[in-house]
Design an enzyme around this catalytic site. Structure first.
Site, PDB file in Angstrom:
ATOM      1  N   HIS A   1       2.363   5.891   0.626  1.00 31.64           N
ATOM      2  CA  HIS A   1       2.189   6.562  -0.670  1.00 31.64           C
ATOM      3  C   HIS A   1       0.817   6.289  -1.292  1.00 31.64           C
ATOM      4  O   HIS A   1       0.457   6.951  -2.272  1.00 31.64           O
ATOM      5  CB  HIS A   1       3.263   6.113  -1.661  1.00 31.64           C
ATOM      6  CG  HIS A   1       4.638   6.566  -1.312  1.00 31.64           C
ATOM      7  ND1 HIS A   1       4.944   7.872  -1.013  1.00 31.64           N
ATOM      8  CD2 HIS A   1       5.805   5.874  -1.207  1.00 31.64           C
ATOM      9  CE1 HIS A   1       6.234   7.973  -0.737  1.00 31.64           C
ATOM     10  NE2 HIS A   1       6.773   6.774  -0.845  1.00 31.64           N
TER      11      HIS A   1
ATOM     12  N   HIS B   1      10.893   9.446   2.252  1.00 32.32           N
ATOM     13  CA  HIS B   1       9.970   9.967   1.242  1.00 32.32           C
ATOM     14  C   HIS B   1       8.734  10.552   1.925  1.00 32.32           C
ATOM     15  O   HIS B   1       8.247  10.011   2.917  1.00 32.32           O
ATOM     16  CB  HIS B   1       9.525   8.854   0.289  1.00 32.32           C
ATOM     17  CG  HIS B   1      10.650   8.116  -0.363  1.00 32.32           C
ATOM     18  ND1 HIS B   1      11.163   6.936   0.144  1.00 32.32           N
ATOM     19  CD2 HIS B   1      11.361   8.389  -1.480  1.00 32.32           C
ATOM     20  CE1 HIS B   1      12.144   6.516  -0.646  1.00 32.32           C
ATOM     21  NE2 HIS B   1      12.283   7.380  -1.632  1.00 32.32           N
TER      22      HIS B   1
ATOM     23  N   ASP C   1      14.525   4.343   5.677  1.00 33.54           N
ATOM     24  CA  ASP C   1      15.356   4.584   4.506  1.00 33.54           C
ATOM     25  C   ASP C   1      16.052   5.951   4.530  1.00 33.54           C
ATOM     26  O   ASP C   1      16.744   6.306   3.577  1.00 33.54           O
ATOM     27  CB  ASP C   1      14.559   4.416   3.208  1.00 33.54           C
ATOM     28  CG  ASP C   1      13.158   4.978   3.269  1.00 33.54           C
ATOM     29  OD1 ASP C   1      12.798   5.593   4.289  1.00 33.54           O
ATOM     30  OD2 ASP C   1      12.403   4.787   2.298  1.00 33.54           O
TER      31      ASP C   1
ATOM     32  N   ASP D   1       9.825   8.414   7.308  1.00 29.52           N
ATOM     33  CA  ASP D   1      10.379   7.838   6.087  1.00 29.52           C
ATOM     34  C   ASP D   1      11.142   8.907   5.309  1.00 29.52           C
ATOM     35  O   ASP D   1      10.852  10.106   5.422  1.00 29.52           O
ATOM     36  CB  ASP D   1       9.227   7.295   5.236  1.00 29.52           C
ATOM     37  CG  ASP D   1       9.674   6.380   4.109  1.00 29.52           C
ATOM     38  OD1 ASP D   1       9.631   5.162   4.285  1.00 29.52           O
ATOM     39  OD2 ASP D   1      10.062   6.910   3.036  1.00 29.52           O
TER      40      ASP D   1
END
Length: 307
Positions: free
Chosen positions: A126, A165, A244, A163
């Site tokens: 990120h 995200h 995740d 991931d």
């Protein structure tokens, strides 16, 4: 040759409060599962060195590096964004995390190892060139990929991000760079609410609805990722390995299991073996249910090691 496993005790010292899911116990969960799985003897352990400033500046602005360095507290916590903060050890841990990815890249390109997994934190995908966010300070995979391109002179590298995200920071670093192909899937709509629209031509972003299970992800990889990877013929592959999207992880709402991570890694390894001399460097991103994280990371490492 073998699979290398990069980590460092400094990565255990960074923490953002007892309530925070991105906690030191994440690395211990991977260690515990490595021991329980009896593959610990089949990997080569390496300590993560400190990344130097020149390596960070291949991706991040000078102002960003200075800001993170200057924000480092002498005691307590220094907030960076609403869910990201520094303690007195964060700066050192972040340099170790980026340094692991760089050292792994050097070792794999040199032929010392077939591939490598970096069990490090803080995570990185990120972190944008000029902004830390989402538990991330420096973009470990982006720094390693840029190192491969600019220091080792590779012409084409692929980045795989599984991931839950979207890796907004990695996309920000490489959007429209023809030397990089980034393939990702991610839950959408979901934090950081990017990646679904206005994709650059070198981005293969696959937004997935909540509750998507492994078969849907596998179909997306088969239909959308693999043809682009075959056309691109990467000389090296980097993986942002977030776990995740596992069905037991409460920070996401997808339905993957360990076998799905094995299947994805096997497909990536097939591409690497065909075009990139097997060269893969994988770096830990998310994964917050400790049991699921440990099991999934070991499934991923087993595939990398082909055992």
């Amino acid at each position: 040759m073998a699979t290398a496993f990069y980590s460092h005790a400094d990565c255990l010292l960074h923490e953002m409060g007892q309530w925070h899911p991105e906690c030191p116990a994440r690395l211990q969960a991977i260690e515990d599962q490595l021991i329980a799985s009896r593959i610990d003897a089949l990997i080569e352990r390496e300590p993560a060195p400190l990344a130097d400033e020149a390596a960070l500046l291949r991706v991040h602005t000078q102002a960003h590096v200075d800001h993170i360095r200057d924000a480092s507290p002498i005691e307590g916590y220094a907030p960076i964004d609403p869910d990201t903060s520094m303690n007195p050890h964060t700066w050192q841990a972040a340099l170790r995390a980026a340094g692991a990815a760089i050292a792994a890249t050097d070792a794999v390109i040199a032929g010392q190892y077939d591939n490598a997994f970096c069990s490090v934190r803080p995570p990185g995908h990120h972190a944008e060139p000029a902004r830390a966010m989402g538990f991330c300070f420096f973009n470990n995979v982006a720094i390693a990929a840029r190192h491969a391109l600019e220091v080792h002179g590779l012409a084409r590298v692929a980045i795989i991000d599984f991931d839950v995200h979207h890796g907004n920071g990695t996309e920000a670093a490489f959007a429209a760079d023809p030397r990089v192909l980034m393939c990702s899937f991610f839950q959408h709509p979901f934090y950081p609410f990017t990646g679904a629209d206005n994709q650059a031509p070198n981005m293969v972003n696959v937004p997935m609805p909540a509750r998507s299970k492994g078969m849907a992800v596998r179909e997306a990889v088969d239909v959308l990722w693999l043809p682009r990877l075959h056309d691109f013929k990467p000389e090296m592959i980097f993986i942002s390995a977030g776990f995740d999207a596992h069905r037991e992880d409460d920070l996401g709402n997808m339905g993957l299991v360990e076998d799905d991570y094995t299947w994805i890694t096997d497909r990536v390894r097939d591409i690497a073996n065909r075009y990139a001399r097997g060269r893969i460097v994988s770096c830990l991103e998310g994964g917050y249910n400790l049991s699921a994280l440990g099991r999934s990371a070991v499934a991923h490492i087993r595939s990398l090691a082909d055992v």
